[in-house]
Each structure stands twice: as structure tokens, then as C-alpha cells.
Write a protein that holds these residues in place. Structure first.
Motif, PDB file in Angstrom:
ATOM      1  N   PRO A 108       0.694  -1.423  -0.175  1.00 33.95           N
ATOM      2  CA  PRO A 108      -0.078   0.017  -0.066  1.00 33.95           C
ATOM      3  C   PRO A 108       0.944   1.249  -0.006  1.00 33.95           C
ATOM      4  CG  PRO A 108      -0.603  -1.389   1.552  1.00 33.95           C
ATOM      5  CD  PRO A 108       0.512  -1.928   1.268  1.00 33.95           C
ATOM      6  N   MET A 109       2.000   1.253   0.025  1.00 33.21           N
ATOM      7  CA  MET A 109       2.988   2.476   0.247  1.00 33.21           C
ATOM      8  C   MET A 109       2.953   3.287  -1.153  1.00 33.21           C
ATOM      9  SD  MET A 109       6.544   0.955   2.067  1.00 33.21           S
ATOM     10  CE  MET A 109       7.194   2.715   1.369  1.00 33.21           C
ATOM     11  N   GLN A 110       2.952   2.872  -2.117  1.00 37.85           N
ATOM     12  CA  GLN A 110       2.885   3.396  -3.308  1.00 37.85           C
ATOM     13  C   GLN A 110       1.845   4.501  -3.481  1.00 37.85           C
ATOM     14  OE1 GLN A 110       3.360   1.634  -6.988  1.00 37.85           O
ATOM     15  NE2 GLN A 110       2.844   3.393  -8.292  1.00 37.85           N
ATOM     16  N   ALA A 111       0.599   4.008  -3.034  1.00 38.30           N
ATOM     17  CA  ALA A 111      -0.681   4.810  -3.218  1.00 38.30           C
ATOM     18  C   ALA A 111      -0.873   5.662  -2.072  1.00 38.30           C
ATOM     19  CB  ALA A 111      -1.960   3.830  -3.346  1.00 38.30           C
ATOM     20  N   MET A 112      -0.341   5.344  -1.078  1.00 35.38           N
ATOM     21  CA  MET A 112      -0.340   6.172   0.144  1.00 35.38           C
ATOM     22  C   MET A 112       0.479   7.491  -0.262  1.00 35.38           C
ATOM     23  SD  MET A 112       0.861   5.353   4.045  1.00 35.38           S
ATOM     24  CE  MET A 112       2.779   5.296   3.688  1.00 35.38           C
ATOM     25  N   ILE A 113       1.775   7.155  -0.717  1.00 38.34           N
ATOM     26  CA  ILE A 113       2.863   8.171  -0.984  1.00 38.34           C
ATOM     27  C   ILE A 113       2.271   9.201  -1.948  1.00 38.34           C
ATOM     28  CG2 ILE A 113       5.207   8.747  -1.696  1.00 38.34           C
ATOM     29  CD1 ILE A 113       6.381   6.171  -0.330  1.00 38.34           C
ATOM     30  N   GLU A 114       1.828   8.522  -3.114  1.00 36.34           N
ATOM     31  CA  GLU A 114       1.381   9.447  -4.216  1.00 36.34           C
ATOM     32  C   GLU A 114       0.074  10.196  -3.553  1.00 36.34           C
ATOM     33  OE1 GLU A 114       0.210   6.739  -6.945  1.00 36.34           O
ATOM     34  OE2 GLU A 114       2.270   6.424  -7.886  1.00 36.34           O
ATOM     35  N   ALA A 115      -0.830   9.801  -3.023  1.00 40.60           N
ATOM     36  CA  ALA A 115      -1.860  10.643  -2.325  1.00 40.60           C
ATOM     37  C   ALA A 115      -1.537  11.776  -1.491  1.00 40.60           C
ATOM     38  CB  ALA A 115      -2.787   9.850  -1.413  1.00 40.60           C
TER      39      ALA A 115
END
Length: 302
Positions: A108-115
Motif C-alpha cells: 500500500p505504500m505507493q498509493a499512500m505516498i502518491e496521495a
């Protein structure tokens, strides 16, 4: 023009990169004579020669190289001051410090960072990983604003909130060629002959906790699951691994799971965040991470 003004420093940097007053003039939208004159004025103020004038180019002198190094450092510092000022003007703290306990999933890190970077134009996200009580120590010592996946009971007091994430399941695993893999029934005596592969608790003040293992079993302490997996695959020990990490390796026949007489351990995990009504990014991130059910599905589910 001040020697240490942003425009002066930028001009020296441009001339040095391009090696030409004329080329720098084109980039800076000035005439070459103005660039040459400004550089000469700076050299007079500094009482040094920054550039050697050659027929078709200019080169930095040793003094010029020193000045350029410091000039670029000052330019970066100026940009940082400007960014920090903008962050303050928008009411945001400079950085959100987020700690992941090493037991959580990383997908889930990628989506969290992008958000996060889409939402906060002038803020930064600092990610760190801790193991076991190291996560609690990070929040208690102010090294973390939010912890995802803190395990076991709360060992410290502090001004923070807690949200349950669900229960982390573990699998007892080993390499397919490990002696224990050939046995139908595993006993404490047999398992205790081999090292228990454990993650080393990153706490330095709180008591350390480690993976479940037998009292007489020596441990092989490792910093993260990446290195632990390699040791498991090489047959250097046996032990418990979070189910969501172990299952793909079991299905790929890289590891073997065995059932022990006693039930597998289960770990209660939680989201922890620091109470701070003025830290808007904490509130946003907690809302983004969602309910207990969403936290479990995103970060713990196999």
C-alpha cells in the motif's frame, strides 16, 4: 548587485556550468557584456579571480571552484528556506514522520505516498521502519508522528491515540532441504537444535521483544524480513514469519510450513498517532488510512 544575492550566485553557477559568458547571457536573458561586467564586479568585491578568460571559453580558477561549491550550497539553502516559509504560510508542518513496523505489508505504500504528495504541495513525508518495541519507542520519543502496525500491548504512556488494525497471523517455516522439513512431527528438542531466525527489536530503551522461540533455542537476529527470508531459504534456521510474507514463498516451494503441537502465535496490531490539533497532516493521514477493517486488509491480510 550583492556578491551573495541569489541572482549573483545563480549567475556564477550558470557561467561555470556553460563555460561561457555568452551562453550564460542567453540563459539569463542578458547581454554578454552585462554578465562579464557583473562577474568582474564580484571578483573585485571578493578580491579574487573566479574565472580564467580564455579565447573561446572561461574556466574556474581554484578560488572559483571553492566559491562555486559554497554558492551552490547557499542556493540550496535559500530554496529550502523559501519552501519552509511557504509550508508555514499554508499552515502545515514541514514533515510528517511515519513509521512502519516491519511486520506490515509494503504494497500500500505507493498509493499512500502518491496521495500524500498530491494533497500537500509544500510538505514532505519521512518513512522509517522499526521492529517490535522500536515502533513504540519511536512514537514515545517523538521520532514518529504515526506508527502503522505496532504490535502487542501498549508498553509506554503518552499523548497518543490508538486504533486497532486486527490480528497478524504467523507461519512456522524453514527451507525445503532443512532437516526439520523431513520430519512428520516436530518436537521442542529437535527444533531447539537449530537457530531461531528472529528480527532484532530496534528499541534501545524499552525491553526488547523477539519472535516466539523455544527457551533453549539460540537466535539468529536480523534487521528485517528481507535478510531473514534469505537466511530461511539458505537453511540457516527455522522460525515464525508473518503469514502474508510467508504464504507466497510457501506456494512457490521456496519455504515449507510445519505445524507445531502448540498453536501458532497471533499478534494484535494497531495504528498509533500523536495527538496534535495543529498538525493537519496527522489528521489527514489517519483519515486516509481508514477504518480498522481497511487497515487490516491493506497492511496485514495475507
Amino acid at each position: 548587485m550583492s556578491v551573495f544575492s541569489r541572482s549573483s550566485l545563480k549567475m556564477i553557477d550558470t557561467v561555470a556550468r556553460l563555460g561561457s559568458f555568452t551562453a550564460a547571457a542567453d540563459v539569463l536573458h542578458k547581454v554578454p557584456s552585462a554578465i562579464s561586467y557583473s562577474v568582474r564586479q564580484m571578483e573585485q568585491d571578493l578580491d579574487v579571480v573566479l574565472f580564467r578568460r580564455l579565447p573561446r571559453k572561461v574556466e574556474l580558477t581554484p578560488a572559483g571552484e571553492v566559491f562555486l561549491t559554497e554558492a551552490r550550497l547557499m542556493l540550496r539553502q535559500m530554496e529550502e528556506v523559501k519552501s519552509q516559509t511557504r509550508r508555514a504560510a499554508h499552515g502545515w508542518q514541514k514533515t510528517l514522520k511515519l513509521t512502519l513496523d516491519n511486520v506490515v505489508r509494503l504494497e500500500p505504500m505507493q498509493a499512500m505516498i502518491e496521495a500524500f504528495y498530491s494533497r500537500f504541495e509544500h510538505a514532505e513525508l519521512q518513512l522509517n521502519m522499526e521492529v517490535y518495541n522500536g515502533s513504540w519507542e519511536a512514537i514515545s520519543q517523538g521520532r514518529a508522528d504515526i506508527v502503522i502496525g505496532a504490535t502487542a500491548a501498549i508498553p509506554v504512556g503518552g499523548d497518543f491515540e490508538v486504533k486497532q488494525m486486527g490480528i497478524l497471523e504467523w507461519a512456522f517455516v524453514m527451507a525445503p532441504n532443512h532437516p526439520c522439513a523431513r520430519e512428520q512431527v516436530l518436537t521442542e528438542d529437535l527444533i531447539s537444535r537449530f537457530p531461531a531466525i528472529c528480527l532484532d527489536d530496534t528499541s534501545s530503551v524499552l525491553p526488547k521483544r523477539h519472535n516466539v522461540h523455544y527457551p533453549q533455542q539460540r537466535r539468529l537476529l536480523l534487521p528485517n524480513w528481507h535478510s531473514a527470508i534469505e537466511c530461511f531459504k539458505q537453511g540457516l534456521g527455522v522460525g515464525y514469519m508473518p503469514r502474508h510474507i510467508a504464504q507466497p514463498l510457501i506456494e512457490a516451494n521456496l519455504l515449507v510450513e510445519k505445524l507445531l503441537p502448540e498453536a501458532n502465535p497471533r499478534s494484535h496490531c494497531c495504528l498509533v498517532w500523536r495527538k496534535d490539533e495543529n498538525h493537519k497532516m496527522i489528521e489527514w493521514m489517519v483519515d486516509y488510512l481508514g477504518s480498522s477493517e481497511q487497515l487490516y486488509n491493506d497492511w496485514l491480510r495475507s
